[in-house]
Design a protein around this motif. Structure first.
Motif, PDB file in Angstrom:
ATOM      1  N   VAL A  94      -1.040  12.817  -2.485  1.00 56.03           N
ATOM      2  CA  VAL A  94      -0.307  12.570  -1.599  1.00 56.03           C
ATOM      3  C   VAL A  94      -0.465  11.181  -0.897  1.00 56.03           C
ATOM      4  CG1 VAL A  94       0.964  13.198   0.497  1.00 56.03           C
ATOM      5  CG2 VAL A  94       0.469  14.941  -1.377  1.00 56.03           C
ATOM      6  N   SER A  95      -1.525  11.030  -0.623  1.00 52.74           N
ATOM      7  CA  SER A  95      -1.903   9.768   0.486  1.00 52.74           C
ATOM      8  C   SER A  95      -1.628   8.448  -0.677  1.00 52.74           C
ATOM      9  CB  SER A  95      -3.553   9.675   0.582  1.00 52.74           C
ATOM     10  OG  SER A  95      -3.722  10.578   1.666  1.00 52.74           O
ATOM     11  N   ASN A  96      -2.124   8.567  -1.955  1.00 50.70           N
ATOM     12  CA  ASN A  96      -1.926   7.496  -2.780  1.00 50.70           C
ATOM     13  C   ASN A  96      -0.187   7.160  -2.998  1.00 50.70           C
ATOM     14  OD1 ASN A  96      -4.640   7.434  -3.149  1.00 50.70           O
ATOM     15  ND2 ASN A  96      -4.758   8.739  -5.165  1.00 50.70           N
ATOM     16  N   MET A  97       0.464   8.223  -3.044  1.00 49.78           N
ATOM     17  CA  MET A  97       1.924   7.837  -3.308  1.00 49.78           C
ATOM     18  C   MET A  97       2.516   7.348  -1.954  1.00 49.78           C
ATOM     19  SD  MET A  97       4.650   8.014  -4.931  1.00 49.78           S
ATOM     20  CE  MET A  97       4.021   8.983  -6.608  1.00 49.78           C
ATOM     21  N   LYS A  98       1.973   7.635  -0.779  1.00 49.63           N
ATOM     22  CA  LYS A  98       2.468   7.111   0.374  1.00 49.63           C
ATOM     23  C   LYS A  98       2.139   5.624   0.247  1.00 49.63           C
ATOM     24  CE  LYS A  98       1.275   9.061   4.041  1.00 49.63           C
ATOM     25  NZ  LYS A  98       0.299  10.070   5.099  1.00 49.63           N
ATOM     26  N   ILE A  99       0.635   5.364  -0.100  1.00 46.11           N
ATOM     27  CA  ILE A  99       0.433   3.787  -0.179  1.00 46.11           C
ATOM     28  C   ILE A  99       1.114   3.141  -0.818  1.00 46.11           C
ATOM     29  CG2 ILE A  99      -1.604   2.407  -0.826  1.00 46.11           C
ATOM     30  CD1 ILE A  99      -3.522   4.595   0.210  1.00 46.11           C
ATOM     31  N   ALA A 100       1.407   3.740  -2.263  1.00 48.55           N
ATOM     32  CA  ALA A 100       2.135   2.897  -3.273  1.00 48.55           C
ATOM     33  C   ALA A 100       3.608   2.588  -2.664  1.00 48.55           C
ATOM     34  CB  ALA A 100       2.259   3.731  -4.684  1.00 48.55           C
ATOM     35  N   LEU A 101       4.398   3.818  -2.093  1.00 45.88           N
ATOM     36  CA  LEU A 101       5.609   3.157  -1.379  1.00 45.88           C
ATOM     37  C   LEU A 101       5.517   2.486  -0.461  1.00 45.88           C
ATOM     38  CD1 LEU A 101       7.248   7.090  -1.544  1.00 45.88           C
ATOM     39  CD2 LEU A 101       7.581   5.092  -2.781  1.00 45.88           C
ATOM     40  N   GLY A 102       4.621   2.316   0.296  1.00 43.56           N
ATOM     41  CA  GLY A 102       4.397   1.532   1.566  1.00 43.56           C
ATOM     42  C   GLY A 102       4.244   0.298   0.988  1.00 43.56           C
ATOM     43  N   LEU A 103       3.508  -0.014  -0.057  1.00 44.94           N
ATOM     44  CA  LEU A 103       3.212  -1.160  -0.460  1.00 44.94           C
ATOM     45  C   LEU A 103       4.382  -1.978  -1.233  1.00 44.94           C
ATOM     46  CD1 LEU A 103      -0.651  -0.967  -1.829  1.00 44.94           C
ATOM     47  CD2 LEU A 103       0.164  -2.278   0.082  1.00 44.94           C
ATOM     48  N   SER A 104       4.967  -1.049  -1.924  1.00 44.80           N
ATOM     49  CA  SER A 104       6.233  -1.508  -2.649  1.00 44.80           C
ATOM     50  C   SER A 104       7.205  -2.129  -1.631  1.00 44.80           C
ATOM     51  CB  SER A 104       6.828  -0.524  -3.395  1.00 44.80           C
ATOM     52  OG  SER A 104       6.104   0.170  -4.541  1.00 44.80           O
ATOM     53  N   ALA A 105       7.440  -1.611  -0.625  1.00 47.09           N
ATOM     54  CA  ALA A 105       8.326  -1.982   0.513  1.00 47.09           C
ATOM     55  C   ALA A 105       7.804  -3.219   1.214  1.00 47.09           C
ATOM     56  CB  ALA A 105       8.471  -0.650   1.513  1.00 47.09           C
ATOM     57  N   ILE A 106       6.590  -3.682   1.419  1.00 46.81           N
ATOM     58  CA  ILE A 106       6.128  -4.526   1.850  1.00 46.81           C
ATOM     59  C   ILE A 106       6.284  -5.674   0.866  1.00 46.81           C
ATOM     60  CG2 ILE A 106       3.860  -5.847   2.608  1.00 46.81           C
ATOM     61  CD1 ILE A 106       2.832  -3.038   3.646  1.00 46.81           C
ATOM     62  N   TYR A 154      14.560  -2.342   0.427  1.00 47.30           N
ATOM     63  CA  TYR A 154      13.420  -2.047   1.307  1.00 47.30           C
ATOM     64  C   TYR A 154      13.777  -0.723   2.155  1.00 47.30           C
ATOM     65  CZ  TYR A 154      10.595  -2.435   5.473  1.00 47.30           C
ATOM     66  OH  TYR A 154       9.797  -2.427   6.451  1.00 47.30           O
ATOM     67  N   ILE A 155      15.285  -0.546   2.357  1.00 52.63           N
ATOM     68  CA  ILE A 155      15.600   0.651   3.182  1.00 52.63           C
ATOM     69  C   ILE A 155      15.618   1.882   2.615  1.00 52.63           C
ATOM     70  CG2 ILE A 155      17.675   1.553   4.256  1.00 52.63           C
ATOM     71  CD1 ILE A 155      18.774  -0.968   4.869  1.00 52.63           C
ATOM     72  N   VAL A 156      15.700   1.607   1.064  1.00 45.86           N
ATOM     73  CA  VAL A 156      15.641   2.881   0.320  1.00 45.86           C
ATOM     74  C   VAL A 156      14.247   3.378   0.174  1.00 45.86           C
ATOM     75  CG1 VAL A 156      15.793   3.630  -2.116  1.00 45.86           C
ATOM     76  CG2 VAL A 156      17.735   2.363  -1.168  1.00 45.86           C
ATOM     77  N   LEU A 157      13.119   2.310  -0.094  1.00 48.72           N
ATOM     78  CA  LEU A 157      11.829   2.683  -0.299  1.00 48.72           C
ATOM     79  C   LEU A 157      11.172   3.330   1.144  1.00 48.72           C
ATOM     80  CD1 LEU A 157      10.465  -0.580  -2.060  1.00 48.72           C
ATOM     81  CD2 LEU A 157      10.720   1.828  -2.881  1.00 48.72           C
ATOM     82  N   THR A 158      11.656   2.602   2.389  1.00 54.07           N
ATOM     83  CA  THR A 158      11.224   3.262   3.668  1.00 54.07           C
ATOM     84  C   THR A 158      11.725   4.634   3.865  1.00 54.07           C
ATOM     85  OG1 THR A 158      12.789   1.886   4.586  1.00 54.07           O
ATOM     86  CG2 THR A 158      10.563   0.951   4.625  1.00 54.07           C
ATOM     87  N   ALA A 159      12.866   4.898   3.459  1.00 49.43           N
ATOM     88  CA  ALA A 159      13.633   6.203   3.541  1.00 49.43           C
ATOM     89  C   ALA A 159      12.849   7.068   2.788  1.00 49.43           C
ATOM     90  CB  ALA A 159      14.905   6.123   3.400  1.00 49.43           C
ATOM     91  N   SER A 160      12.569   6.908   1.597  1.00 50.78           N
ATOM     92  CA  SER A 160      11.794   7.632   0.534  1.00 50.78           C
ATOM     93  C   SER A 160      10.466   8.087   1.118  1.00 50.78           C
ATOM     94  CB  SER A 160      11.634   6.659  -0.594  1.00 50.78           C
ATOM     95  OG  SER A 160      12.988   6.465  -1.328  1.00 50.78           O
TER      96      SER A 160
END
Length: 228
Positions: free
Chosen positions: A86-98, A125-131
């Motif tokens: 779960v932490s890895n997925m959060k990091i992946a989504l956050g880095l993608s948005a950045i 960016y909005i889609v990734l942060t909302a996801s």
């Protein structure tokens, strides 16, 4: 200084039986470690062996963090491995948005010639942060630890709740990952924070470890919902 209450806690841990042989062995090892730590020594203690202290007893976040870390360590001492998916997925989504934000700022050329590219980056960016927020809401919630499932045991999710200015701390253990799907078994216990913190801020770690051990034993011995 000797660990506070170490002798009394180790005796209680040895006397209490466990329905699970794996937990019983882990509890015995933990009791032996506590007893050894309680012996006087002339050598200085390392930082890892020092007692845990919270400087501000009115800081609910600090109190909760200390108790969460203690509960996590009990699961690790019981032989479970932590699952970081779960932490890895959060990091992946956050880095993608950045990455999208950096590209929109520096990589698309001069504005307004890149208007539609920037607009697409903003939408993405909005889609990734909302996801990311939706993922945290559905699959993490109050959970601060999940274990890796094995052939002998399923995933165990550990969560806690403690509201601001509330003296009560609730620890919950459940089988399975949090989410939309119902879990098979779940147990929880509510305790008062002052039972585990001295007036000078020191944490009664072994007393809280015993509470967590008991809750883990209850979860393992409890019948699943489909068996009720």
């Amino acid at each position: 200084a000797a660990v506070r209450g170490a002798n009394a806690t180790s005796e209680a841990m040895v006397k209490k039986g466990s329905g699970n042989s794996k937990n019983a062995a882990a509890r015995a090892a933990a009791a032996a470690a506590v007893a050894a730590a309680a012996q006087p020594s002339t050598a200085g203690k390392s930082p890892e062996e020092e007692e845990i202290r919270v400087n501000n007893l009115y800081d609910a976040g600090a109190l909760k963090a200390v108790m969460d870390d203690c509960a996590r360590q009990v699961l690790l001492d019981a032989g479970y491995d932590e699952d970081y998916s779960v932490s890895n997925m959060k990091i992946a989504l956050g880095l993608s948005a950045i990455a999208i934000a950096l590209y929109a700022q520096f990589g698309v050329g001069k504005f307004p010639g890149c208007y539609w590219t920037v607009a697409a980056c903003v939408m993405l960016y909005i889609v990734l942060t909302a996801s990311l927020q939706l993922y945290v809401y559905l699959f993490e919630s109050d959970v601060f630890m999940m274990t890796i499932p094995t052939k002998d045991s399923p995933t165990i999710s550990v969560s806690s709740q403690m509201d601001r200015y509330d003296p009560n701390y609730t620890l919950q253990l459940q089988e399975g990952k949090p989410g939309l799907k119902a879990t098979k078994k779940s147990v929880s216990k509510k305790v008062r924070v002052e039972e585990f913190f001295h007036v000078d801020g020191y944490f009664a770690e072994e007393a809280f470890r015993e509470v967590t051990w008991q809750l883990l034993d209850t979860l393992i011995d409890a019948p699943s919902k489909k068996d009720k």
